[in-house]
Write a protein that holds these residues in place. Structure first.
Motif, PDB file in Angstrom:
ATOM      1  N   GLN A 228       0.795  -1.084   0.005  1.00  0.00           N
ATOM      2  CA  GLN A 228      -0.088  -0.070   0.002  1.00  0.00           C
ATOM      3  C   GLN A 228       0.951   1.120   0.000  1.00  0.00           C
ATOM      4  OE1 GLN A 228      -4.059  -0.399   0.299  1.00  0.00           O
ATOM      5  NE2 GLN A 228      -2.762  -2.043  -0.788  1.00  0.00           N
ATOM      6  N   LEU A 229       0.324   2.364  -0.415  1.00  0.00           N
ATOM      7  CA  LEU A 229       0.938   3.478  -0.439  1.00  0.00           C
ATOM      8  C   LEU A 229       1.736   3.850   0.820  1.00  0.00           C
ATOM      9  CD1 LEU A 229      -1.517   5.997  -2.457  1.00  0.00           C
ATOM     10  CD2 LEU A 229       0.703   5.310  -3.240  1.00  0.00           C
ATOM     11  N   PRO A 230       3.060   4.182   0.742  1.00  0.00           N
ATOM     12  CA  PRO A 230       3.846   4.526  -0.379  1.00  0.00           C
ATOM     13  C   PRO A 230       4.878   3.425  -0.768  1.00  0.00           C
ATOM     14  CG  PRO A 230       4.844   5.402   1.756  1.00  0.00           C
ATOM     15  CD  PRO A 230       3.826   4.914   2.236  1.00  0.00           C
TER      16      PRO A 230
ATOM     17  N   GLN B 166       4.092   0.671  -2.284  1.00  0.00           N
ATOM     18  CA  GLN B 166       3.517  -0.374  -3.253  1.00  0.00           C
ATOM     19  C   GLN B 166       4.325  -0.842  -4.265  1.00  0.00           C
ATOM     20  OE1 GLN B 166       3.176   2.799  -3.106  1.00  0.00           O
ATOM     21  NE2 GLN B 166       2.980   3.598  -5.095  1.00  0.00           N
ATOM     22  N   THR B 167       5.301   0.047  -4.655  1.00  0.00           N
ATOM     23  CA  THR B 167       6.281  -0.368  -5.986  1.00  0.00           C
ATOM     24  C   THR B 167       6.744  -1.619  -6.224  1.00  0.00           C
ATOM     25  OG1 THR B 167       8.153   0.417  -4.874  1.00  0.00           O
ATOM     26  CG2 THR B 167       6.973   2.173  -5.791  1.00  0.00           C
TER      27      THR B 167
ATOM     28  N   THR C 125      -4.938   4.373  -2.384  1.00  0.00           N
ATOM     29  CA  THR C 125      -4.158   3.217  -2.908  1.00  0.00           C
ATOM     30  C   THR C 125      -5.059   2.500  -4.027  1.00  0.00           C
ATOM     31  OG1 THR C 125      -2.866   2.690  -0.989  1.00  0.00           O
ATOM     32  CG2 THR C 125      -2.902   1.000  -2.650  1.00  0.00           C
TER      33      THR C 125
ATOM     34  N   PHE D  94       6.084   6.593  -9.197  1.00  0.00           N
ATOM     35  CA  PHE D  94       6.763   6.547  -7.980  1.00  0.00           C
ATOM     36  C   PHE D  94       8.325   5.908  -8.055  1.00  0.00           C
ATOM     37  CE2 PHE D  94       2.465   6.904  -6.197  1.00  0.00           C
ATOM     38  CZ  PHE D  94       2.671   7.590  -4.905  1.00  0.00           C
TER      39      PHE D  94
END
Length: 627
Positions: free
Chosen positions: A234-236, A238-239, A292, A556
């Motif tokens: 989930q943010l931040p 999630q990448t 998200t 991101f």
């Protein structure tokens, strides 16, 4: 039967040990037998234990102590398992879906040279996740937590000869470590302030000693939330998840459906008392989940790779679970966890069945027209897509998603805003998944399928398709029978939400259903009928810019590369010869000098060896006499 609870995680772990020790020397039939028997018996035990627990009235949770792990003063965490409604639900879903994925994998990975290694990692993954959900204390939970993190690294980078896969595995490991660091700091804070990590006593002490909104519960909840954000992408943080598609498709199904990414949701639910004592953090959970789910839905809408579409979809659907947890609808979050486990595993496995037949092609625009040649994959993917899109009345996703949206609407403050974000995400979800469905299975055929699909692929797809369609009938809204079997099952562990149902709930239900149907129709018009107006818009400069932005995951990776990665690399380059390195260089130089000096004494002259032996003996005797 509950006395056999320890076997549920132990059997997959024993399967891992067997495959690890044999080191690939077993034939593929033997590897399949070890993997399937260990996970299959584990799944049967899990379902049997859950059934007995359910029929017994679940009045008293069952606690099984295996041994004392650590004994330091008053801190004596045990290797102990806990069976209550929450752990029974998680255990059953994880074990059952994992077995189906194992069965599917025996055919999907049949020609892979790392067959034994693959199933060793998969068994370890399942065992670690089962340990996580059954743990009676947060320290044992953290052991399973780190176990699934290790297995994600091993499985995402399973095809390690490709550098891209190795990068994806390292990225997943590093990004999730950020959240894990926050989590372990939170555990240290809890044990320092409350004196235990046993879950039930810990929650009781927190409720008794900490007033709601105080600094300590807020800080502890925020640190645990950091761990949940990393594992659940989930943010931040999630990448890492879209890049995790580098692993084999069954790995993607296992990570995204029933294991790693749902661990964060389970942690929030298991420690919900702590989050109730930190309302600011709980509100942040809802906001993060809402943001998200919407951001990931826009990214999924712009992907060409079928697995990456499903990956962003997972991020979005976990966002719905976080939204539910943030508004206090814990049973809605777990209900969506269950339905999502079924339809997301189904979608990944159906996508894998398609890619297996079209030479591992991932680009949906290089497929097309496959519904007749691949009828099983077509119909099961349609069932999964319908459940993900929350098509009304006949899919499990409709009931779980509607439950979340209704609870979001009732939340104060800002409930209507959270509901609107959730509805927008639901409409986008229906559009992008049916975009993939229409492009892959209809239109012109661009890649001719080859080969055949066996029963080991067909059976898991069929079972998951049925569950994706009908598992939602355990919890229905007031206008459709008001069945509350699921919420009542979890009521001894998680509070049931309150609030009267009426015309407003019926109206919101109708809007959700209409939004999903309209989105499917729009996808049909754009991608099957080729309506000219959307095509003109997609060719515009603004649309292309948005496509690039959303395709890259809202930039991101670009942002983190410039804010974190490049500055760190620059610091390491200019600090290459710091004084810390000089210390270790000195130690190495001393070792090399001593080695050079000692090696000169080994010249092969026996008389010299005898002389040194005599001198040493004399010196030893002299020391003994003089002292």
């Amino acid at each position: 039967m509950a006395a056999l609870l320890w076997l549920v995680p132990a059997l997959p772990l024993a399967g891992f040990v067997s495959l690890f020790v044999t080191g690939g020397r077993l034939p593929k039939g033997g590897v399949s037998a070890v993997a399937l028997v260990s996970t299959g018996i584990s799944a049967l035990l899990a379902l049997w234990i859950t059934w007995e627990f359910l029929t017994a009235g679940q009045s008293v949770p069952y606690r099984q102590v295996l041994w004392t792990w650590i004994g330091v003063s008053d801190f004596t965490p045990q290797v102990a398992l806990r069976l209550d409604a929450l752990s029974a639900l998680m255990m059953s879903v994880v074990a059952f879906v994992s077995f189906l994925i194992h069965l599917y994998s025996t055919e999907f990975m049949a020609r892979d040279e790392g067959y034994s290694r693959f199933f060793a990692y998969m068994n370890l993954f399942v065992g670690a996740m089962l340990l996580l959900v059954l743990a009676d204390n947060l320290l044992l939970l953290y052991l399973g937590w780190e176990g699934v993190g290790l297995c994600s690294y091993l499985l995402i980078g399973f095809w390690y000869r490709d550098p891209i896969n190795g990068y994806a595995a390292r990225k997943a490991f590093v990004v999730t470590r950020i959240g894990d660091t926050a989590m372990i700091i939170g555990l240290i804070l809890l044990v320092a302030e409350l004196g235990t990590l046993d879950i039930v006593p810990l929650m009781q002490r927190a409720q008794a000693m900490w007033p709601a909104g105080a600094a300590l519960p807020t800080l502890a909840a925020a640190l645990l939330l950091g761990g949940a954000l990393g594992k659940s992408a989930q943010l931040p943080l999630q990448t890492w998840l879209p890049d995790a598609m580098a692993g084999p498709t069954p790995v993607s199904a296992l990570i995204h459906a029933a294991t790693m990414v749902t661990a964060g949701v389970y942690l929030l639910a298991r420690t919900h008392v702590l989050f109730q004592l930190a309302p600011a953090v709980q509100l942040a959970v809802a906001i993060i989940g809402a943001a998200t789910l919407l951001l990931a839905a826009f990214s999924a809408l712009n992907q060409h790779d079928l697995k990456r579409i499903l990956a962003y979809s997972t991020i979005s659907q976990i966002g719905y679970m976080f939204l539910a947890a943030g508004v206090g609808a814990w049973n809605a979050a777990l209900f969506h966890f269950m339905t999502h486990a079924f339809f997301k595993a189904l979608l990944f496995l159906a996508a894998g069945a398609v890619m297996l037949r079209v030479a591992d092609e991932h680009d949906i625009f290089r497929m097309g027209g496959l519904r007749r040649e691949l009828p099983l994959a077509h119909w099961t993917f349609l069932a999964g897509a319908a459940a993900l899109a929350a098509l009304p009345f006949v899919t499990s996703g409709f009931y779980s998603k509607d439950m979340i949206l209704w609870e979001a609407w009732k939340f104060q403050p800002g409930g209507p805003i959270l509901w609107a974000v959730g509805l927008a995400g639901a409409i986008l979800t229906a559009f992008y998944i049916f975009r993939a469905y229409f492009v892959v299975f209809y239109g012109e055929q661009r890649t001719a399928p080859s080969g055949a699909t066996g029963w080991r692929v067909g059976l898991p797809l069929t079972v998951l398709a049925l569950l994706s369609l009908f598992a939602g009938f355990v919890e229905t809204p007031a206008v459709l029978g008001h069945i509350q079997a699921f919420a009542r099952f979890l009521a001894p562990v998680l509070p049931m939400t309150e609030g009267s149902a009426g015309a407003m709930q019926t109206l919101l239900l109708a809007l959700t259903a209409a939004g999903a149907l309209v989105a499917v129709y729009c996808a049909y018009r754009v991608y099957l009928r080729g309506s000219p107006a959307p095509a003109r818009f997609l060719r515009s400069t603004a649309a292309r810019a948005l496509h690039r932005f959303w395709f890259s995951g809202w930039g991101f990776d670009w942002l983190y590369d410039r804010l974190l990665v490049r500055p760190f690399v620059w610091c390491t380059r200019i600090n290459r010869r710091d004084f810390i390195d000089a210390i270790y260089t000195f130690v190495a130089d001393v070792a090399r000098f001593a080695h050079a000096g000692m090696s000169r004494t080994q010249d092969g002259r026996v008389r010299r060896y005898a002389g040194w032996l005599a001198a040493g003996s004399v010196a030893t005797l002299a020391i003994a006499v003089l002292t």
